[in-house]
Each structure stands twice: as structure tokens, then as C-alpha cells.
Design a protein around this motif. Structure first.
Motif, mmCIF file in Angstrom:
data_model
loop_
_atom_site.group_PDB
_atom_site.id
_atom_site.type_symbol
_atom_site.label_atom_id
_atom_site.label_comp_id
_atom_site.label_asym_id
_atom_site.label_seq_id
_atom_site.Cartn_x
_atom_site.Cartn_y
_atom_site.Cartn_z
ATOM 1 N N ARG A 269 1.683 -2.852 1.499
ATOM 2 C CA ARG A 269 1.206 -2.374 0.689
ATOM 3 C C ARG A 269 0.504 -1.470 0.349
ATOM 4 N N GLU A 270 0.229 0.096 1.151
ATOM 5 C CA GLU A 270 0.595 1.052 0.447
ATOM 6 C C GLU A 270 1.196 1.836 -0.393
ATOM 7 N N ILE A 271 2.095 1.751 -0.289
ATOM 8 C CA ILE A 271 3.101 1.514 -1.574
ATOM 9 C C ILE A 271 2.250 1.586 -2.375
ATOM 10 N N LEU A 272 1.885 -0.025 -2.430
ATOM 11 C CA LEU A 272 1.505 -1.230 -4.450
ATOM 12 C C LEU A 272 -0.186 -0.357 -4.878
ATOM 13 N N ARG A 273 -0.520 0.200 -3.275
ATOM 14 C CA ARG A 273 -2.028 1.040 -4.095
ATOM 15 C C ARG A 273 -1.577 2.067 -4.617
ATOM 16 N N THR A 274 -0.492 2.464 -4.234
ATOM 17 C CA THR A 274 -0.419 4.318 -4.677
ATOM 18 C C THR A 274 -0.347 4.341 -5.800
ATOM 19 N N ALA B 290 3.495 6.321 -6.834
ATOM 20 C CA ALA B 290 4.639 5.653 -6.402
ATOM 21 C C ALA B 290 4.941 4.719 -6.931
ATOM 22 N N LEU B 291 3.927 3.633 -7.171
ATOM 23 C CA LEU B 291 4.129 2.099 -8.225
ATOM 24 C C LEU B 291 4.821 2.818 -9.543
ATOM 25 N N GLY B 292 3.665 3.414 -10.067
ATOM 26 C CA GLY B 292 4.288 4.457 -12.010
ATOM 27 C C GLY B 292 5.536 4.322 -11.327
ATOM 28 N N TYR B 293 5.850 5.169 -10.643
ATOM 29 C CA TYR B 293 7.603 6.057 -10.893
ATOM 30 C C TYR B 293 8.757 5.220 -10.807
ATOM 31 N N THR B 294 8.056 5.023 -9.681
ATOM 32 C CA THR B 294 9.196 3.503 -9.571
ATOM 33 C C THR B 294 9.165 3.011 -10.671
ATOM 34 N N ILE B 295 9.089 2.317 -11.371
ATOM 35 C CA ILE B 295 8.612 1.045 -13.033
ATOM 36 C C ILE B 295 9.283 1.665 -13.559
ATOM 37 N N ALA C 42 12.339 11.789 -6.737
ATOM 38 C CA ALA C 42 10.643 12.943 -5.965
ATOM 39 C C ALA C 42 9.852 13.042 -6.462
ATOM 40 N N LEU C 43 8.785 12.260 -7.001
ATOM 41 C CA LEU C 43 8.570 11.863 -7.877
ATOM 42 C C LEU C 43 7.519 10.677 -7.163
ATOM 43 N N ALA C 44 8.511 9.547 -6.996
ATOM 44 C CA ALA C 44 8.355 8.689 -6.743
ATOM 45 C C ALA C 44 7.549 8.961 -5.048
ATOM 46 N N VAL D 133 5.059 3.653 -19.330
ATOM 47 C CA VAL D 133 5.027 3.790 -17.779
ATOM 48 C C VAL D 133 4.165 5.266 -17.355
ATOM 49 N N VAL D 134 4.887 6.461 -17.466
ATOM 50 C CA VAL D 134 4.932 8.066 -17.302
ATOM 51 C C VAL D 134 3.054 8.401 -17.730
ATOM 52 N N VAL D 135 2.676 7.608 -18.504
ATOM 53 C CA VAL D 135 1.625 7.823 -18.610
ATOM 54 C C VAL D 135 0.629 7.344 -18.003
ATOM 55 N N TRP D 136 0.463 6.336 -18.086
ATOM 56 C CA TRP D 136 -0.455 5.629 -17.362
ATOM 57 C C TRP D 136 -0.282 6.096 -15.733
ATOM 58 N N THR D 137 0.977 6.490 -15.284
ATOM 59 C CA THR D 137 0.609 6.791 -14.760
ATOM 60 C C THR D 137 0.235 7.690 -14.573
ATOM 61 N N ASP D 138 0.534 8.883 -15.187
ATOM 62 C CA ASP D 138 0.055 10.399 -14.597
ATOM 63 C C ASP D 138 -1.896 10.567 -14.938
ATOM 64 N N ARG D 139 -2.476 9.899 -15.988
ATOM 65 C CA ARG D 139 -3.478 9.657 -16.042
ATOM 66 C C ARG D 139 -4.536 9.417 -14.879
ATOM 67 N N GLY D 140 -4.221 8.579 -14.085
ATOM 68 C CA GLY D 140 -4.738 8.085 -13.282
ATOM 69 C C GLY D 140 -4.425 8.643 -11.715
ATOM 70 N N SER D 141 -3.404 9.849 -12.107
ATOM 71 C CA SER D 141 -3.112 10.122 -10.964
ATOM 72 C C SER D 141 -3.244 12.140 -10.809
ATOM 73 N N ALA D 142 -3.927 12.385 -11.660
ATOM 74 C CA ALA D 142 -3.795 13.674 -12.196
ATOM 75 C C ALA D 142 -3.976 14.396 -10.958
ATOM 76 N N ALA D 143 -5.244 14.079 -10.049
ATOM 77 C CA ALA D 143 -5.370 15.638 -9.056
ATOM 78 C C ALA D 143 -4.034 15.619 -7.783
ATOM 79 N N LEU D 144 -2.600 14.252 -8.360
ATOM 80 C CA LEU D 144 -1.523 14.589 -7.714
ATOM 81 C C LEU D 144 -0.719 15.599 -8.103
ATOM 82 N N ARG D 145 -1.137 15.916 -9.266
ATOM 83 C CA ARG D 145 0.033 16.823 -10.227
ATOM 84 C C ARG D 145 0.488 18.259 -9.285
ATOM 85 N N SER D 146 2.312 18.137 -9.031
ATOM 86 C CA SER D 146 2.527 19.609 -8.139
ATOM 87 C C SER D 146 1.636 21.096 -9.018
#
Length: 390
Positions: free
Chosen positions: A196-201, A204-209, A320-322, A377-390
């Protein structure tokens, strides 16, 4: 080198017998030659199921016992396939091999995540990939040699020997990386809460897809490569050489990624590679009608080497990203990423392999469409998680 050897069991389990697919199909009376790709996809099906179990199991009992147990299951599958007298037993043996291979393949990633994270983990995995890539370069040639010595059954004997060597080396040289204090109970409620935690992250979910899309087209290539080179281009036993060229391109990309990732970062390199892969594939797809779907071998190889260089960059970063936000449950996280990505890859790979029609249209179309899907998928993931960028 040990990490590379451990994760190579998945590549060895597929690439070593690629030259034997037609012979296995004939000996076991497979009616449709296109169905021989199930020797590859059955292995990945076993890996997908095995990862769901062995990842959280390694969080509970430790990394070393889980990996050694996996090698035991893998050996059982090798012996069953080696002595199989019908298609059903062959596929059961292949699923068992995949179940067992899931442990060294996925728990080793968790083992690395125990010690490293972020760009450092991407660098370690890229270095391991640059060593590991020797496996797909050499495996088809080794498989061809084993077939010359004793027929296709010898390929499974070769896998068994490699598994025994890996188990002994790992048991003697690798210390446990998960202390008792960091272990999680192997209970359904803990596993479910982790999922559940992974699915809400979102990361993790975006880069898994995204990983699943890339696995799909790559497994599809593995299942159809032997027929493309031997049927479409008629290269015969030189298939192993041409397959090795593709693997070498991925290996060079992995080494380049290892050198550049600490400075440029995973996101930027991954983005460049995905855009390059997608544009190359759509461009090649557009010109294929000129050749009626069968371009000169040199033209096909040029596209393939350039495309697989991009694949090597992508594979060096996606895991590594996921896993970046999942360090506190690396075993379950690695299992989730690997298992879901593999499950996603199976129908995609089946479509590419099943649609083989004597041309390269299905393969090129698969790379183009799945490359574009991965970009989205990567664009969707990164737009929603900009604060987590390396």
C-alpha cells in the motif's frame, strides 16, 4: 563482480538456450514454431511470481538464506527441463527455473540497496551491468557450443553448473547486509501495508510502470531474436555473433552511464535515452515499408545498436529511480518493482513474439510504441514528484 554474477542468472536462463529454441520445438513436437518463445516467457513468468515471495522473505530471514534457497529451486527446474520428454514438462521446468532465479536476481538488488542509495546505487548497478553484459555477449555462443557437444539438453546442464558455482562463491564471500534489528516479520499484514505504501509513492509506482514497458519490449526481443536472425536474415549459426553485438551496445551504455550519472543525474540521462530510443524507432518504422519490412541486415543492425545503447542507459537508472524512496523496505520494494514490471512485460512480449511474420515490423513497432508510453509515464511521474529529484 559478484553482484554481476548473481544477477546474471536471469540472462543466462534465457540467452544460453536461444540457439536451441528451434531444436527444442522440433524434439518436443511444438506445432507452431512461434510458440517456442514460451521457453523465454515461462521463465519470466516464474520470475514474476517468485519475486513477490522472495523479496519480503529476504526482509524477514536475511539476504543470504533467501538467495541460496532460490538457487536450490533453480537447480530443480534445470534438471526437470533437462530430462523433459514433452512440452508441458519443459514449461514447468522453465517456470521453476524462473521462480528460483528470482532470488539472486531481485534480492541482490535489495542487498545493494542496503548499502547504497540514489546516484551511488545507480553507479554501482551500472558498473555491475557493464560486467554482467558479458553474459548475453557470450551466452548464445556458449549455448551453441553446448548444443554441438550434446544437444539442447546440455544447455540446462550448463545452467546447473553455473548455479552451483554462484552458490559456493556467494556463500563463501558475501557477508549478510541486513542486520537482525532491521528485519521485518514475514506476515501478510506487513507485506500488504508495504505494498500500500509503495502504491501511494508516486516515484516508486511510476518508475515501476516505466520499467515494465521497457522489460516488455526487451523480453519480446529475446523471444523473437533467434527467428529474426535465422529466418528473416538467414544468418544460421552466426546468430550468436549478431546477438552479441546488441549486448555489447548495452554494455557500453552501462559503462557510459556509470561515468556520467554522478554528474548529470539519473533523471536527465534517463530522459535523453528514452527520447532517443523513441525517435529512432519511429523513424525506422516509417522507412520500413520501403524494404517491405525486411531491410538490409546492415541497416537493421545500425538501428539495433543505436537503440540498444539507449536501452542500456535506461536500464542503468530505472531500478535505482524506483527504489530511491524505498530504502526502509528494500527487499519488498525490489520484489514489487521487479515482479510488477515482469508481469507487465509478459503480454507485451507475447504480442511481439506471436506477431512475428518474417519481417521486423512487430519488433520495431514494439520499441516505438512502448518507448513513447514509457516517456509519457516518466513525465507523469516526474511532474508529480519534482521535490524528490536527485
Amino acid at each position: 563482480m559478484l553482484v554481476a554474477f548473481l544477477i546474471s542468472i536471469g540472462a543466462m536462463g534465457t540467452d544460453l538456450m536461444l540457439p536451441a529454441l528451434d531444436a527444442i520445438g522440433r524434439d518436443l513436437s511444438v506445432a507452431n514454431p512461434n510458440n517456442t518463445h514460451f521457453i523465454v516467457t515461462a521463465f519470466f513468468l516464474g520470475m514474476a511470481v517468485g519475486q513477490l515471495v522472495v523479496g519480503p522473505l529476504s526482509d524477514s530471514i536475511g539476504r543470504k538464506p533467501a538467495i541460496i534457497l532460490g538457487y536450490g529451486v533453480f537447480l530443480c527446474g534445470c534438471f526437470l527441463s533437462m530430462f523433459a520428454e514433452n512440452w508441458a514438462l519443459m514449461l514447468i521446468g522453465r517456470v521453476l527455473q524462473g521462480l528460483g532465479a528470482a532470488a539472486p536476481r531481485i534480492v541482490t538488488i535489495a542487498l545493494v540497496r542496503d548499502e547504497y542509495e540514489g546516484r551511488a546505487m545507480a553507479r554501482i548497478m551500472s558498473i555491475a551491468m557493464s560486467i554482467f553484459i558479458l553474459v548475453p555477449i557470450l551466452a548464445p555462443a556458449v549455448g551453441q557450443g553446448l548444443i554441438y557437444l550434446g544437444g539442447w539438453r546440455m544447455t540446462f546442464a550448463g545452467l546447473a553448473v553455473l548455479a552451483i558455482v554462484a552458490t559456493v562463491w556467494f556463500g563463501l564471500r558475501q557477508p549478510e547486509t541486513l542486520p537482525v534489528s532491521g528485519r521485518r516479520p514475514f506476515r501478510g499484514v506487513f507485506i500488504w501495508n508495504g505494498i500500500r505504501e509503495i502504491l501511494r509513492t508516486r516515484v516508486a509506482l511510476g518508475y515501476t510502470i516505466a520499467t515494465g514497458c521497457m522489460y516488455g519490449v526487451f523480453v519480446g526481443y529475446l523471444g523473437s531474436a533467434q527467428r529474426i536472425f535465422t529466418v528473416t536474415f538467414g544468418v544460421g549459426d552466426l546468430f550468436a555473433l549478431y546477438f552479441a553485438l546488441s549486448a555489447a551496445s548495452i554494455g557500453i551504455a552501462a559503462m557510459v552511464n556509470a561515468r556520467l550519472v554522478m554528474g548529470l543525474g539519473m533523471h536527465r540521462l534517463n530522459g535523453y535515452a528514452l527520447i532517443g530510443l523513441t525517435l529512432l524507432s519511429f523513424g525506422f518504422w516509417a522507412v520500413l515499408p520501403i524494404f517491405d519490412g525486411v531491410p538490409p541486415l546492415s541497416v537493421f543492425l545500425t538501428w539495433q545498436l543505436a537503440n540498444f545503447f539507449c536501452v542500456g542507459i535506461v536500464f542503468g537508472n530505472l531500478n535505482a529511480l524506483a527504489l530511491e524512496p524505498l530504502g526502509h523496505m528494500a527487499g519488498l520494494g525490489a520484489a514489487f518493482v521487479g515482479s510488477i514490471a515482469t508481469f507487465m512485460s509478459l503480454p507485451l512480449a507475447w504480442a511481439i513474439g506471436h506477431l512475428f511474420d518474417g519481417t521486423v515490423f512487430p519488433l520495431v513497432a514494439g520499441f516505438a510504441t512502448l518507448g513513447l508510453a514509457t516517456c509519457c509515464v516518466v513525465v507523469w511521474t516526474d511532474r508529480g514528484s519534482a521535490a524528490l529529484r536527485s
